[in-house]
Structure formats: structure tokens, C-alpha cells
Design an enzyme around this catalytic site. Structure first.
Site, PDB file in Angstrom:
ATOM      1  N   ARG A   1      -3.972 -27.485  10.851  1.00  0.00           N
ATOM      2  CA  ARG A   1      -2.309 -26.644  10.263  1.00  0.00           C
ATOM      3  C   ARG A   1      -1.681 -28.114   9.412  1.00  0.00           C
ATOM      4  O   ARG A   1      -1.103 -26.498   8.689  1.00  0.00           O
ATOM      5  CB  ARG A   1      -2.093 -26.142  12.259  1.00  0.00           C
ATOM      6  CG  ARG A   1      -2.643 -25.452  12.917  1.00  0.00           C
ATOM      7  CD  ARG A   1      -1.599 -25.265  14.539  1.00  0.00           C
ATOM      8  NE  ARG A   1      -2.417 -25.897  15.414  1.00  0.00           N
ATOM      9  CZ  ARG A   1      -2.960 -25.811  16.165  1.00  0.00           C
ATOM     10  NH1 ARG A   1      -3.529 -24.770  16.381  1.00  0.00           N
ATOM     11  NH2 ARG A   1      -2.895 -27.006  17.209  1.00  0.00           N
TER      12      ARG A   1
ATOM     13  N   PHE B   1      -4.492 -13.509  13.161  1.00  0.00           N
ATOM     14  CA  PHE B   1      -5.020 -14.359  14.194  1.00  0.00           C
ATOM     15  C   PHE B   1      -4.228 -15.217  14.522  1.00  0.00           C
ATOM     16  O   PHE B   1      -4.378 -16.526  15.157  1.00  0.00           O
ATOM     17  CB  PHE B   1      -5.888 -14.621  14.369  1.00  0.00           C
ATOM     18  CG  PHE B   1      -6.954 -13.493  14.029  1.00  0.00           C
ATOM     19  CD1 PHE B   1      -8.049 -12.197  14.290  1.00  0.00           C
ATOM     20  CD2 PHE B   1      -7.171 -13.083  12.167  1.00  0.00           C
ATOM     21  CE1 PHE B   1      -8.299 -11.304  14.275  1.00  0.00           C
ATOM     22  CE2 PHE B   1      -7.991 -12.037  12.097  1.00  0.00           C
ATOM     23  CZ  PHE B   1      -9.007 -11.803  12.922  1.00  0.00           C
TER      24      PHE B   1
ATOM     25  N   ASP C   1      -1.128 -10.465  15.627  1.00  0.00           N
ATOM     26  CA  ASP C   1      -1.625 -10.749  16.421  1.00  0.00           C
ATOM     27  C   ASP C   1      -2.470  -9.875  17.135  1.00  0.00           C
ATOM     28  O   ASP C   1      -1.220  -8.710  17.658  1.00  0.00           O
ATOM     29  CB  ASP C   1      -1.719 -12.297  17.258  1.00  0.00           C
ATOM     30  CG  ASP C   1      -3.069 -13.189  18.038  1.00  0.00           C
ATOM     31  OD1 ASP C   1      -3.218 -13.689  18.117  1.00  0.00           O
ATOM     32  OD2 ASP C   1      -3.135 -12.463  19.384  1.00  0.00           O
ATOM     33  N   SER C   2      -3.041  -9.527  17.691  1.00  0.00           N
ATOM     34  CA  SER C   2      -4.026  -8.556  18.760  1.00  0.00           C
ATOM     35  C   SER C   2      -3.148  -8.654  20.085  1.00  0.00           C
ATOM     36  O   SER C   2      -3.078  -7.315  20.847  1.00  0.00           O
ATOM     37  CB  SER C   2      -5.379  -8.650  18.614  1.00  0.00           C
ATOM     38  OG  SER C   2      -5.720  -9.121  19.415  1.00  0.00           O
TER      39      SER C   2
ATOM     40  N   ALA D   1      -6.335  -7.000  13.385  1.00  0.00           N
ATOM     41  CA  ALA D   1      -5.615  -7.789  11.413  1.00  0.00           C
ATOM     42  C   ALA D   1      -6.653  -6.950  10.703  1.00  0.00           C
ATOM     43  O   ALA D   1      -6.332  -7.004   9.450  1.00  0.00           O
ATOM     44  CB  ALA D   1      -6.344  -9.013  11.877  1.00  0.00           C
TER      45      ALA D   1
ATOM     46  N   ASP E   1      -7.862 -17.343  11.445  1.00  0.00           N
ATOM     47  CA  ASP E   1      -8.122 -18.161  12.164  1.00  0.00           C
ATOM     48  C   ASP E   1      -8.214 -17.286  13.981  1.00  0.00           C
ATOM     49  O   ASP E   1      -7.901 -16.307  13.618  1.00  0.00           O
ATOM     50  CB  ASP E   1      -7.322 -18.590  12.377  1.00  0.00           C
ATOM     51  CG  ASP E   1      -7.945 -20.043  13.589  1.00  0.00           C
ATOM     52  OD1 ASP E   1      -9.139 -19.827  13.337  1.00  0.00           O
ATOM     53  OD2 ASP E   1      -7.511 -20.540  13.974  1.00  0.00           O
TER      54      ASP E   1
ATOM     55  N   CYS F   1     -14.736 -20.171  13.605  1.00  0.00           N
ATOM     56  CA  CYS F   1     -15.434 -21.326  14.656  1.00  0.00           C
ATOM     57  C   CYS F   1     -16.474 -20.654  15.427  1.00  0.00           C
ATOM     58  O   CYS F   1     -16.796 -21.124  16.892  1.00  0.00           O
ATOM     59  CB  CYS F   1     -13.932 -21.184  15.708  1.00  0.00           C
ATOM     60  SG  CYS F   1     -13.759 -19.583  16.972  1.00  0.00           S
TER      61      CYS F   1
HETATM   62  N1  SAH Z   1      -4.712 -19.253  14.912  1.00  0.00           N
HETATM   63  C1  SAH Z   1      -4.303 -19.750  16.616  1.00  0.00           C
HETATM   64  C2  SAH Z   1      -5.303 -19.628  16.870  1.00  0.00           C
HETATM   65  C3  SAH Z   1      -6.415 -18.434  16.864  1.00  0.00           C
HETATM   66  S1  SAH Z   1      -7.262 -17.612  18.033  1.00  0.00           S
HETATM   67  C4  SAH Z   1      -3.599 -21.170  16.567  1.00  0.00           C
HETATM   68  O1  SAH Z   1      -3.634 -21.955  15.610  1.00  0.00           O
HETATM   69  O2  SAH Z   1      -3.358 -21.385  17.302  1.00  0.00           O
HETATM   70  C5  SAH Z   1      -7.410 -16.381  18.374  1.00  0.00           C
HETATM   71  C6  SAH Z   1      -6.833 -15.480  18.128  1.00  0.00           C
HETATM   72  O3  SAH Z   1      -7.203 -13.546  17.167  1.00  0.00           O
HETATM   73  C7  SAH Z   1      -6.300 -14.492  19.360  1.00  0.00           C
HETATM   74  O4  SAH Z   1      -4.929 -15.493  19.623  1.00  0.00           O
HETATM   75  C8  SAH Z   1      -6.478 -13.499  19.264  1.00  0.00           C
HETATM   76  O5  SAH Z   1      -6.184 -12.535  20.113  1.00  0.00           O
HETATM   77  C9  SAH Z   1      -6.233 -13.021  18.174  1.00  0.00           C
HETATM   78  N2  SAH Z   1      -7.222 -11.696  18.224  1.00  0.00           N
HETATM   79  C10 SAH Z   1      -9.145 -11.364  18.234  1.00  0.00           C
HETATM   80  N3  SAH Z   1      -8.672 -10.120  18.280  1.00  0.00           N
HETATM   81  C11 SAH Z   1      -7.894  -9.873  16.871  1.00  0.00           C
HETATM   82  C12 SAH Z   1      -7.697  -8.647  16.271  1.00  0.00           C
HETATM   83  N4  SAH Z   1      -8.947  -8.135  16.295  1.00  0.00           N
HETATM   84  N5  SAH Z   1      -6.829  -8.868  15.331  1.00  0.00           N
HETATM   85  C13 SAH Z   1      -5.963  -9.902  15.335  1.00  0.00           C
HETATM   86  N6  SAH Z   1      -5.917 -10.376  16.500  1.00  0.00           N
HETATM   87  C14 SAH Z   1      -6.763 -10.787  16.791  1.00  0.00           C
END
Ligand code: SAH
Length: 403
Positions: free
Chosen positions: A219, A234, A257-258, A286, A306, A346
């Protein structure tokens, strides 16, 4: 056999299958086992030997897991007793203390990371005074009261809360549920500090163990390159965007985010850090959001991707790679020439090379040039044992995308 281990059952490895275990790999899959001598109970300590009877290592047995034995010591004279586990916990804590030079009261971190700390099947995260514990091994989980006692002795936490991961009941026969195992319940929210930014975390209902410590250094690293309008996809609790504003020269962040609970935290974190005037959040999938932004002709100076783990099994790898391809292609299409793409995976099953190849295809299909400026992994409190490279799961590529 030593007199001291005469009580232990013996797991005999098939001919020509012992090399990985001599090399220190801690997972003995059912398919590598020729036979079991004795009748070890679930969770019992066992010796693992070659088909010729030579001692290889000592571990814990789980008849319900495909990982039939997890190995913990290669020393024939070492029993897996309280002193042994306590030493492993101490070594893990010492590493974090040296990494963070104290200050762990405000900061959060991963205190114990399973195989990387010689404790296959146990993850412990620290949030100030509170600990979160997660088991991925039933055999180790059966020793929970002992581990709780040792963690209390070594860290004096205000409370220890247990989180469980989906799929562990099937994979390990683990029947534990989320809940308090010692001391006080964690407050809601718990606050942690990272790179001078404050975050409220819901360790009870938040995703995974509440906060993604593994991305801590990424980050900040990404922030160095980010400027102007940034799209944080995300975004979860907002970490990449907050760093881009505080430590980079981003001027505006759109976080997507979803999950609405995640966005509620992200918004509160923006307020907590007096950055809310430059952050906007939207609940959306997303892919759909990227398509919509592309159709509207929107362009960003930086895009962060992410996503959650996309490949959960080898069988799902091709599908995951296609997912990364379309996600990254869409992201590149909303990037200005010279813009920065911070793209993460990940999924441990997706290798760094696979992931770089995805970007090569994105470049070919979009006609854009992509330069990798930094190829990064997980933060140092998620170390990787060279004997268990499966744990090197996080890839974070910081790229410049030109016309
Ligand atoms: N970037 C964040 C961590 C991301 S974790 C950080 O630095 O803390 C992944 C995230 O993706 C979660 O919050 C989850 O709610 C979201 N997510 C999962 N599927 C998704 C989708 N299809 N569209 C948008 N967000 C999504």
C-alpha cells in the site's frame, strides 16, 4: 526408534517418495504413505519413516485430512511437547518484535504464520491487545487450550478470539466455530495504525481475520507512484486509496467494493484520517463498474486491482487466469497513457510467471505497453519458508501503462 518415542505410531512413506520430507516439506499427503504401523488417534504425534525404517521427521496425524501428517521436527530426539511448541511461538514473536521494533500495541500484524513459523496449521494476528487465532489443522486445533495458555504467557493479551475459515470442516474435519476462547471480547471497532494512518477493524464480522496485513508494504510502495485520480477496486477498508492520498500525490480516490459493510468501514476510515473530502465510495461489482466507466469514457491516472482469491484448486486455475485477464484488460482501458496499474493476485496457485504472462496478453490485446516497475510479494510478517513455497501466495505488480 528411541526409547522416548516407543509409544508413537509410525507412518511409512512409499519408496522414492521420501525426498521432499527429507528436504523439510511439512505436508505428508495421503498418496505418499505406504502404510501406518499402529493405530494413531486423530491428532496424535507420529513418527514418519522411509520404507526401510529410517526416521525422517515427527508430526501430527489427521486421518480425515488429505494432508495426513503435518511435520514439525526433523530431530528424532525432539518430542512435540509444551516446551517445543512454546519455543516455536517465542521465535515467531521475536521475529515480529525485531521487524517492528516494538510499537505493536498500536500496530497490528500477523504474529504467527503457519508453516513459515514452523507451526503448520496455526495463524495468529495481533490487533493491539487482542489476538485472533485461526486453525487450519485439526490436530493442532485439538491442542487449543495449551496454545491459548502459551499465548497468554508470552503476550498477555486482553482477549483471544477464534476465527474459522470456510472449507476447514471438509478439509480437516474441524468442527470449531467463531468465538471467544479467552479473556475479553474484542471491542468494535478495534483500531490499528499503519504508516501513520488509523483504521477501525471489525475482527468479528470483517473479512478473513479483519484486516489485510499482507498488503501493508505494498500500500505504501504503490502510493509513491500514484497521482491525480485513482480508482481503488476491491478497496475493502480503503487502505490503498488512503495511502495514495496521504503518502502519494493522488488528489481524488474512487473506492469500489461489492461489500457494503466493507465500504462503511472504508468511509469511516477516510473520516478518521481527515481524507473523506477526497474519497468517494461506491458499492458495485468490479467488472461491471469497469465496463461502465469505460463506456462513459472515464480515464484515471492510477488503478488498483486487489481481488479476492480467484483460484481455489488446480482445476480452477484456467478459469482464474481468464478472470485476471479480463479484469486487467478492463483496468488498462480506463488508464490514461502513462498511468499506473497496481495489480495483485493472492491466489497461491497462480505463479508469478503466470501472472506476468496475463499482463503480457493484456498488452498484446490492448496494444498498450506495460512496464513492471516493482514486483512485490507479501509483507515480512508473512514470511515464506523456502521449504514450503506454496505459502508465497501474494503478487503485487506496480506497472506503468503507456499508449
Ligand atoms: N485492497 C484491500 C483488500 C481487498 S480484499 C486492502 O488493502 O485492504 C478483496 C475485496 O474484494 C473484499 O473487500 C471483497 O468484498 C471485494 N470483492 C469481492 N468480489 C468483488 C467483486 N466482484 N467486485 C468488487 N469487490 C469485490
Amino acid at each position: 526408534m528411541n526409547a522416548s518415542d516407543a509409544d508413537l505410531a509410525r507412518v511409512v512413506i512409499k519408496r522414492r517418495r521420501a525426498l521432499p520430507f527429507f528436504s523439510g516439506h511439512p505436508w505428508v499427503f495421503a498418496g505418499a504413505i505406504q502404510r501406518v504401523e499402529g493405530e494413531p488417534a486423530a491428532g496424535a504425534e507420529v513418527n514418519v519413516s522411509t520404507h526401510e525404517g529410517e526416521f525422517i521427521a515427527r508430526g501430527l496425524f489427521n486421518p480425515q485430512s488429505n494432508i495426513r501428517v503435518r511435520l514439525y521436527t526433523w530431530d528424532a530426539n525432539q518430542r512435540l511437547d509444551e516446551d517445543f511448541w512454546s519455543g516455536r511461538i517465542k521465535a515467531a514473536i521475536d521475529l515480529r518484535n525485531s521487524l517492528f521494533q516494538g510499537g505493536l500495541e498500536q500496530r497490528g500484524c500477523r504474529m504467527i504464520f503457519s508453516e513459515a513459523d514452523g507451526l503448520s496449521g496455526l495463524v495468529v494476528d495481533r490487533y493491539g491487545d487482542h489476538l485472533l487465532l485461526q486453525w487450519t489443522s485439526r490436530a493442532l486445533a485439538e491442542r487449543e487450550p495449551l496454545f491459548v495458555k502459551m499465548l497468554q504467557e508470552q503476550l498477555q493479551p486482553a482477549g483471544i478470539w477464534r476465527r474459522t475459515e470456510k472449507g476447514m470442516a471438509e478439509a480437516e474435519g474441524l468442527s470449531l466455530t467463531d468465538g471467544l476462547v479467552a479473556g475479553a471480547e474484542p471491542p468494535l471497532p478495534l483500531f490499528v495504525e499503519e504508516h501513520g494512518l488509523q483504521y477501525g477493524v471489525d475482527v468479528v464480522a470483517g473479512q478473513k481475520t479483519g484486516f489485510y496485513f499482507d498488503q501493508r508494504d505494498n500500500r505504501l510502495a504503490a502510493a509513491r507512484y500514484l497521482s491525480g485520480r485513482v480508482l481503488d477496486l476491491f478497496c475493502y477498508s480503503g487502505g490503498f486509496g488512503l495511502n495514495a492520498l496521504r503518502h502519494g500525490s493522488a488528489t481524488q480516490v474512487l473506492g469500489v467494493d461489492s461489500s457494503q459493510p466493507a465500504l462503511d468501514f472504508a468511509r469511516r476510515n477516510a473520516e478518521l484520517n481527515s481524507l473523506a473530502d477526497r474519497m468517494r465510495f461506491e458499492q458495485s461489482a468490479a467488472f461491471a463498474k469497469l465496463e461502465q466507466l469505460h463506456e462513459a469514457g472515464e480515464q484515471f491516472d492510477g488503478v488498483i486491482l486487489d481481488p479476492p482469491k480467484m483460484a481455489r484448486s488446480r482445476g480452477g486455475l484456467e478459469r482464474a487466469l481468464r478472470g485476471y485477464l479480463s479484469l486487467n484488460r478492463l483496468a488498462v482501458q480506463v488508464l490514461k497513457p502513462g498511468g499506473i496499474l497496481v495489480t495483485c493476485s493472492c491466489s497461491g496457485l497462480v505463479s508469478r510467471e503466470d501472472f506476468e504472462q496475463v499482463l503480457a496478453r493484456v498488452a498484446a490485446e490492448t496494444g498498450r505497453k506495460i512496464q513492471i516497475l516493482e514486483s512485490r510479494g507479501q509483507a515480512a510478517d508473512h514470511p515464506v519458508s523456502v521449504q514450503c513455497l506454496e505459502n508465497a501466495y501474494l503478487k503485487c505488480l506496480i506497472c506503468r501503462v503507456t499508449a
